[in-house]
Write a protein that holds these residues in place. Structure first.
Motif, short mmCIF file in Angstrom:
data_model
loop_
_atom_site.label_atom_id
_atom_site.label_comp_id
_atom_site.label_asym_id
_atom_site.label_seq_id
_atom_site.Cartn_x
_atom_site.Cartn_y
_atom_site.Cartn_z
N UNK A 198 -2.30 26.35 -14.52
CA UNK A 198 -3.53 25.70 -14.94
C UNK A 198 -3.37 25.04 -16.30
N UNK A 199 -4.08 23.97 -16.52
CA UNK A 199 -4.01 23.27 -17.80
C UNK A 199 -5.42 23.03 -18.30
N UNK A 200 -5.58 22.92 -19.64
CA UNK A 200 -6.91 22.66 -20.19
C UNK A 200 -7.47 21.38 -19.59
N UNK A 201 -8.77 21.38 -19.30
CA UNK A 201 -9.36 20.30 -18.53
C UNK A 201 -9.40 18.95 -19.26
N UNK A 202 -9.89 18.94 -20.51
CA UNK A 202 -10.21 17.67 -21.14
C UNK A 202 -9.11 17.10 -22.04
N UNK A 203 -8.55 17.94 -22.90
CA UNK A 203 -7.66 17.44 -23.94
C UNK A 203 -6.24 17.24 -23.42
N UNK A 204 -5.83 15.97 -23.33
CA UNK A 204 -4.51 15.66 -22.78
C UNK A 204 -3.39 16.25 -23.62
N UNK A 205 -3.56 16.20 -24.97
CA UNK A 205 -2.50 16.73 -25.84
C UNK A 205 -2.31 18.21 -25.59
N UNK A 206 -3.44 18.93 -25.49
CA UNK A 206 -3.39 20.36 -25.22
C UNK A 206 -2.72 20.62 -23.87
N UNK A 207 -3.10 19.77 -22.90
CA UNK A 207 -2.55 19.92 -21.56
C UNK A 207 -1.05 19.74 -21.58
N UNK A 208 -0.58 18.73 -22.34
CA UNK A 208 0.86 18.48 -22.41
C UNK A 208 1.57 19.66 -23.07
N UNK A 209 0.98 20.16 -24.18
CA UNK A 209 1.56 21.34 -24.85
C UNK A 209 1.67 22.51 -23.88
#
Ligand SMILES: [Zn+2]
Length: 288
Positions: A115-126
């Motif tokens: 699972x990845x954080x929904x909104x923040x792309x940078x967070x998702x990439x991290x």
């Protein structure tokens, strides 16, 4: 310069020309008003086009962002699939170990939740990068674990190939392993192998993989072949009419190494077949 202007309006159809007298101040006022009006108009026109460009840019960015989100979701899904795949591999490895009766646990793989954080792309990439490096660690562990299993299994296979098994020749047992009346002479003697009777010339086969340790003739055993199988095992085939194996030869189970005979102290054609474990004769019947 005069304070007034005269503006002549001359119609083209020959009618009388109009003469309008205008004050200089009025001209200035009208011109200023026109300029201000033009200025305001250009500002609005400029803003309108700018707004259009911004809106277009925004649409484009939104689209790019949506595509990026989609790509990230796809990546997250792939990472999740890889994780499941790895878990599946660990399970099948555990089953192999269980089937092979190995009393060891396969190396555990750290399985973090996906699972990845929904909104923040940078967070998702991290987050994805973190998950991917966890997967790399897990894959490395899995690889090592599989190597261990492979080497355990291959040891097991080598041991099994080196363990004497089966009949060395086609025949029938005429004397068993253990205490018995000496066939020739008097008294009871320990019989260190089994005797299998067969016609002279019947092939004798190695009962396990190994290396020919000795090919010899002895007074009691006659023509004899001794094979070293490693892991403490040796087999001996005696009273042969002919020895075919040569000292130092690599032998596979089932290779023909000699022919049945009646050499040495023997009352008829047979193979004296002996299995030794760490130098001590053991009962070959258990492996026939
Ligand atoms: Zn014997």
């Amino acid at each position: 310069m005069s304070k007034r202007f005269t503006v002549m309006v001359i119609p083209e159809n020959g009618e009388k020309a109009h003469r309008i007298k205008v004050r200089r101040g009025t001209v200035g006022f009208v011109l200023t008003t026109c300029l201000v009006f033009l200025g305001i108009l250009s500002f609005f026109v400029y803003s309108y086009f700018n707004f259009q460009i911004d809106a277009e840019e925004l649409r484009r960015l939104r689209l790019a962002n949506a595509e990026q989100r989609h790509g990230l979701q796809q990546l997250a899904t792939d990472v999740e699939l890889m994780r499941e795949e790895l878990a599946g591999l660990a399970e099948s490895e555990a089953r192999v170990l269980q089937l092979a009766d190995f009393d060891i646990e396969p190396k555990a793989v750290p399985i973090a939740m996906g699972g990845i954080p929904e909104q923040d792309s940078d967070l998702a990439i991290d987050e994805l990068q973190k998950q991917i490096s966890q997967l790399q660690v897990a894959i490395e562990l899995r690889r090592k674990s599989q190597e261990d299993v492979r080497s355990l299994l291959s040891d097991r296979v080598s041991v099994s190939r080196a363990t004497p098994n089966g009949w060395p020749t086609k025949g029938w047992i005429t004397s068993y392993f253990g205490m018995r009346q000496a066939p020739i002479g008097h008294g009871r003697r320990f019989h260190e192998g089994i005797d299998i009777a067969a016609n002279t010339g019947t092939p004798i086969f190695a009962t396990a993989d190994g290396v020919v340790a000795r090919v010899e003739f002895s007074r009691s055993y006659g023509k004899t072949v001794i094979i070293d199988h490693g892991y403490g095992y040796r087999t001996l085939y005696a009273h042969n009419s002919k020895n075919l194996a040569k000292r130092g030869m690599r032998i596979k189970r089932g290779d023909k190494i000699a022919e049945v005979g009646n050499t040495g102290v023997s009352t008829g054609p047979h193979v004296h077949y002996e299995v030794q474990l760490n130098g001590v004769p053991i009962n070959p019947r258990k492996s026939l």
